[in-house]
Design a protein around this motif. Structure first.
Motif, PDB file in Angstrom:
ATOM      1  N   ILE A 298       2.980   9.966  -9.944  1.00  0.00           N
ATOM      2  CA  ILE A 298       2.185  10.177 -11.150  1.00  0.00           C
ATOM      3  C   ILE A 298       1.449  11.510 -11.096  1.00  0.00           C
ATOM      4  CG2 ILE A 298       0.200   9.314 -12.461  1.00  0.00           C
ATOM      5  CD1 ILE A 298       1.070   6.480 -11.690  1.00  0.00           C
ATOM      6  N   SER A 299       0.845  11.825  -9.918  1.00  0.00           N
ATOM      7  CA  SER A 299       0.121  13.091  -9.799  1.00  0.00           C
ATOM      8  C   SER A 299       1.067  14.283  -9.922  1.00  0.00           C
ATOM      9  CB  SER A 299      -0.622  13.145  -8.464  1.00  0.00           C
ATOM     10  OG  SER A 299       0.285  13.091  -7.374  1.00  0.00           O
ATOM     11  N   ASN A 300       2.272  14.162  -9.334  1.00  0.00           N
ATOM     12  CA  ASN A 300       3.261  15.239  -9.461  1.00  0.00           C
ATOM     13  C   ASN A 300       3.728  15.398 -10.901  1.00  0.00           C
ATOM     14  OD1 ASN A 300       3.119  15.789  -6.751  1.00  0.00           O
ATOM     15  ND2 ASN A 300       4.946  14.635  -6.206  1.00  0.00           N
ATOM     16  N   ALA A 301       3.870  14.249 -11.597  1.00  0.00           N
ATOM     17  CA  ALA A 301       4.293  14.307 -12.994  1.00  0.00           C
ATOM     18  C   ALA A 301       3.231  15.001 -13.853  1.00  0.00           C
ATOM     19  CB  ALA A 301       4.572  12.904 -13.510  1.00  0.00           C
ATOM     20  N   LYS A 302       1.968  14.681 -13.618  1.00  0.00           N
ATOM     21  CA  LYS A 302       0.890  15.325 -14.379  1.00  0.00           C
ATOM     22  C   LYS A 302       0.848  16.824 -14.099  1.00  0.00           C
ATOM     23  CE  LYS A 302      -2.123  11.248 -14.536  1.00  0.00           C
ATOM     24  NZ  LYS A 302      -3.418  10.660 -14.090  1.00  0.00           N
ATOM     25  N   PHE A 303       0.958  17.182 -12.829  1.00  0.00           N
ATOM     26  CA  PHE A 303       0.918  18.590 -12.457  1.00  0.00           C
ATOM     27  C   PHE A 303       2.109  19.340 -13.044  1.00  0.00           C
ATOM     28  CE2 PHE A 303       1.658  22.070  -9.360  1.00  0.00           C
ATOM     29  CZ  PHE A 303       0.468  22.755  -9.548  1.00  0.00           C
ATOM     30  N   GLY A 304       3.288  18.680 -13.002  1.00  0.00           N
ATOM     31  CA  GLY A 304       4.481  19.307 -13.568  1.00  0.00           C
ATOM     32  C   GLY A 304       4.371  19.494 -15.069  1.00  0.00           C
ATOM     33  N   LEU A 305       3.776  18.505 -15.743  1.00  0.00           N
ATOM     34  CA  LEU A 305       3.611  18.603 -17.191  1.00  0.00           C
ATOM     35  C   LEU A 305       2.684  19.765 -17.550  1.00  0.00           C
ATOM     36  CD1 LEU A 305       4.242  17.353 -19.966  1.00  0.00           C
ATOM     37  CD2 LEU A 305       2.254  15.867 -19.655  1.00  0.00           C
ATOM     38  N   ILE A 306       1.632  19.955 -16.745  1.00  0.00           N
ATOM     39  CA  ILE A 306       0.707  21.070 -16.996  1.00  0.00           C
ATOM     40  C   ILE A 306       1.418  22.405 -16.809  1.00  0.00           C
ATOM     41  CG2 ILE A 306      -1.386  22.205 -16.151  1.00  0.00           C
ATOM     42  CD1 ILE A 306      -2.471  19.424 -15.466  1.00  0.00           C
ATOM     43  N   LEU A 307       2.251  22.497 -15.764  1.00  0.00           N
ATOM     44  CA  LEU A 307       2.991  23.736 -15.523  1.00  0.00           C
ATOM     45  C   LEU A 307       3.966  24.031 -16.655  1.00  0.00           C
ATOM     46  CD1 LEU A 307       3.768  23.529 -11.689  1.00  0.00           C
ATOM     47  CD2 LEU A 307       2.066  24.951 -12.842  1.00  0.00           C
TER      48      LEU A 307
ATOM     49  N   ASP B 137       0.833  -1.200   0.000  1.00  0.00           N
ATOM     50  CA  ASP B 137       0.000   0.000   0.000  1.00  0.00           C
ATOM     51  C   ASP B 137       0.873   1.257   0.000  1.00  0.00           C
ATOM     52  OD1 ASP B 137      -2.288  -1.503  -0.022  1.00  0.00           O
ATOM     53  OD2 ASP B 137      -2.615  -1.390   2.145  1.00  0.00           O
ATOM     54  N   GLU B 138       2.000   1.200   0.720  1.00  0.00           N
ATOM     55  CA  GLU B 138       2.903   2.353   0.743  1.00  0.00           C
ATOM     56  C   GLU B 138       3.505   2.595  -0.638  1.00  0.00           C
ATOM     57  OE1 GLU B 138       5.794   1.867   3.782  1.00  0.00           O
ATOM     58  OE2 GLU B 138       4.332   1.392   5.352  1.00  0.00           O
ATOM     59  N   VAL B 139       3.835   1.500  -1.327  1.00  0.00           N
ATOM     60  CA  VAL B 139       4.388   1.633  -2.686  1.00  0.00           C
ATOM     61  C   VAL B 139       3.334   2.209  -3.613  1.00  0.00           C
ATOM     62  CG1 VAL B 139       5.436   0.400  -4.619  1.00  0.00           C
ATOM     63  CG2 VAL B 139       5.965  -0.279  -2.273  1.00  0.00           C
ATOM     64  N   HIS B 140       2.087   1.743  -3.476  1.00  0.00           N
ATOM     65  CA  HIS B 140       0.989   2.294  -4.280  1.00  0.00           C
ATOM     66  C   HIS B 140       0.845   3.792  -4.037  1.00  0.00           C
ATOM     67  CE1 HIS B 140      -0.939  -1.010  -6.385  1.00  0.00           C
ATOM     68  NE2 HIS B 140      -0.822  -1.771  -5.310  1.00  0.00           N
ATOM     69  N   SER B 141       0.928   4.194  -2.775  1.00  0.00           N
ATOM     70  CA  SER B 141       0.783   5.620  -2.440  1.00  0.00           C
ATOM     71  C   SER B 141       1.912   6.441  -3.052  1.00  0.00           C
ATOM     72  CB  SER B 141       0.769   5.794  -0.921  1.00  0.00           C
ATOM     73  OG  SER B 141      -0.313   5.102  -0.336  1.00  0.00           O
ATOM     74  N   LEU B 142       3.122   5.921  -2.999  1.00  0.00           N
ATOM     75  CA  LEU B 142       4.264   6.645  -3.570  1.00  0.00           C
ATOM     76  C   LEU B 142       4.136   6.750  -5.090  1.00  0.00           C
ATOM     77  CD1 LEU B 142       7.214   5.164  -1.462  1.00  0.00           C
ATOM     78  CD2 LEU B 142       6.215   7.445  -1.288  1.00  0.00           C
TER      79      LEU B 142
ATOM     80  N   PHE C 204       2.899  22.232 -27.270  1.00  0.00           N
ATOM     81  CA  PHE C 204       2.362  20.900 -27.011  1.00  0.00           C
ATOM     82  C   PHE C 204       3.382  19.815 -27.326  1.00  0.00           C
ATOM     83  CE2 PHE C 204       0.334  17.088 -28.747  1.00  0.00           C
ATOM     84  CZ  PHE C 204      -0.361  16.653 -27.623  1.00  0.00           C
ATOM     85  N   TRP C 205       3.991  19.869 -28.500  1.00  0.00           N
ATOM     86  CA  TRP C 205       4.937  18.836 -28.899  1.00  0.00           C
ATOM     87  C   TRP C 205       6.223  18.908 -28.061  1.00  0.00           C
ATOM     88  CZ3 TRP C 205       3.267  14.853 -31.257  1.00  0.00           C
ATOM     89  CH2 TRP C 205       2.186  14.946 -32.138  1.00  0.00           C
ATOM     90  N   THR C 206       6.612  20.076 -27.641  1.00  0.00           N
ATOM     91  CA  THR C 206       7.790  20.196 -26.781  1.00  0.00           C
ATOM     92  C   THR C 206       7.522  19.585 -25.411  1.00  0.00           C
ATOM     93  OG1 THR C 206       8.396  22.251 -27.908  1.00  0.00           O
ATOM     94  CG2 THR C 206       9.426  21.804 -25.766  1.00  0.00           C
ATOM     95  N   ALA C 207       6.350  19.874 -24.844  1.00  0.00           N
ATOM     96  CA  ALA C 207       5.998  19.303 -23.546  1.00  0.00           C
ATOM     97  C   ALA C 207       5.825  17.796 -23.631  1.00  0.00           C
ATOM     98  CB  ALA C 207       4.722  19.951 -23.029  1.00  0.00           C
ATOM     99  N   LEU C 208       5.276  17.315 -24.753  1.00  0.00           N
ATOM    100  CA  LEU C 208       5.090  15.876 -24.934  1.00  0.00           C
ATOM    101  C   LEU C 208       6.410  15.135 -25.020  1.00  0.00           C
ATOM    102  CD1 LEU C 208       2.952  13.662 -25.291  1.00  0.00           C
ATOM    103  CD2 LEU C 208       3.105  14.033 -27.767  1.00  0.00           C
ATOM    104  N   GLY C 209       7.423  15.795 -25.566  1.00  0.00           N
ATOM    105  CA  GLY C 209       8.719  15.153 -25.699  1.00  0.00           C
ATOM    106  C   GLY C 209       9.446  14.951 -24.374  1.00  0.00           C
ATOM    107  N   ILE C 210       9.041  15.671 -23.338  1.00  0.00           N
ATOM    108  CA  ILE C 210       9.717  15.534 -22.033  1.00  0.00           C
ATOM    109  C   ILE C 210       9.484  14.152 -21.428  1.00  0.00           C
ATOM    110  CG2 ILE C 210       9.805  16.399 -19.669  1.00  0.00           C
ATOM    111  CD1 ILE C 210       9.213  19.205 -20.783  1.00  0.00           C
ATOM    112  N   PRO C 211       8.221  13.679 -21.246  1.00  0.00           N
ATOM    113  CA  PRO C 211       8.053  12.337 -20.680  1.00  0.00           C
ATOM    114  C   PRO C 211       8.531  11.235 -21.608  1.00  0.00           C
ATOM    115  CG  PRO C 211       5.944  13.260 -21.370  1.00  0.00           C
ATOM    116  CD  PRO C 211       6.939  14.365 -21.454  1.00  0.00           C
ATOM    117  N   ILE C 212       8.435  11.465 -22.947  1.00  0.00           N
ATOM    118  CA  ILE C 212       8.908  10.444 -23.903  1.00  0.00           C
ATOM    119  C   ILE C 212      10.408  10.266 -23.779  1.00  0.00           C
ATOM    120  CG2 ILE C 212       9.164   9.888 -26.340  1.00  0.00           C
ATOM    121  CD1 ILE C 212       6.470  11.210 -26.837  1.00  0.00           C
TER     122      ILE C 212
END
Length: 257
Positions: free
Chosen positions: A222-231, A212-217, A246-254
């Motif tokens: 994931i939530s921080n990554a989504k929020f960071g991508l939006i910023l 459960d702790e691993v799931h929480s982490l 859009f394409w520049t931001a998309l290239g970061i996680p790829i």
């Protein structure tokens, strides 16, 4: 640490150094409870422990509140006095009949085998049949003539409880290469299936799931990554057009994964 002799006066107990292997991490702890005899409960605990040990992702299983079997010989003082038998004689007679001794090696041109002499008791009646002393007329004094043999368990040093009831807990520890989330799901499945085989008034429950702790982490990452991508996307839109941003931001996680 043993070579350090000039510890501060405030240090009353010597420090202890412990090695903690973070790769061998506990996955799940389950508890067996119920209004059944301890012997019956212990039998099902042994069966489930065998299932856990046979799983490819589980490295070891730690038992909590599990008492080892102990054969108790309760000598009757009056019978000892009547038959002129001492406790030392009983101990010696039993020790001479219950032993395991190495008997050397058996070597050949192709293999080598270890020889072992076994003379061990298989049930309680074997203990009672041990002869303490015999006479020339064929009369024999056995352990059962001067003592009562009971099958029990060692005195507990620690007690395990779950929901106010005495329990036997099993702590499953994963192997170094095992995935804790998948292993946890497998143990959960095994618990569900094993629960169907239990008699009435005997229960098995998961009390701690360390995944459960691993799931929480993971959820936090994931939530921080989504929020960071939006910023990042918002910052790029301020300086570039929407399509390029859009394409520049998309290239970061790829580029990361």
């Amino acid at each position: 640490m043993d070579q350090v002799v000039d510890l501060p006066v405030e240090v009353k107990n010597r420090p202890m150094v412990m090695e903690i292997d973070t790769n061998r991490f506990p996955v799940m702890e389950v508890a067996f409870t119920g209004d059944v005899s301890y012997k019956e409960k212990r039998k099902y605990v042994d069966a489930f422990e065998h299932l856990l040990d046979s799983h490819k992702d589980i490295g070891s299983v730690k038992k909590i509140g599990y008492l080892d079997r102990e054969v108790k010989i309760l000598a009757d003082p009056k019978k000892l006095e009547k038959n002129y038998v001492s406790l030392t004689q009983i101990i010696t007679a039993i020790s001479n009949q219950n032993f395991r001794l190495p008997a050397g090696d058996l070597k050949s041109s192709t293999e080598e085998k270890k020889l072992l002499v076994l003379s061990e008791f298989e049930n309680l009646s074997d203990v009672g049949d041990v002869i303490i002393r015999s006479g020339f007329e064929g009369n024999k004094i056995r352990v059962s003539d001067v003592a009562v043999i009971k099958d029990g368990f060692v005195r507990p040093e620690k007690l395990a409880k779950y929901k106010g009831q005495s329990s036997i807990n099993l702590l499953a520890i994963k192997k170094e290469s095992a995935d804790i989330i998948k292993t946890s799901q497998e143990i959960e499945r095994m618990v569900t299936e094993f629960r169907e085989t239990l008699p009435e008034n005997l229960y098995i429950d998961v009390i701690v799931d360390y995944s459960d702790e691993v799931h929480s982490l993971l959820d936090l990452v994931i939530s921080n990554a989504k929020f960071g991508l939006i910023l990042v996307l918002g910052a790029l839109v301020l300086f570039l057009n929407v399509r390029v941003a859009f394409w520049t931001a998309l290239g970061i996680p790829i580029s990361i994964f």
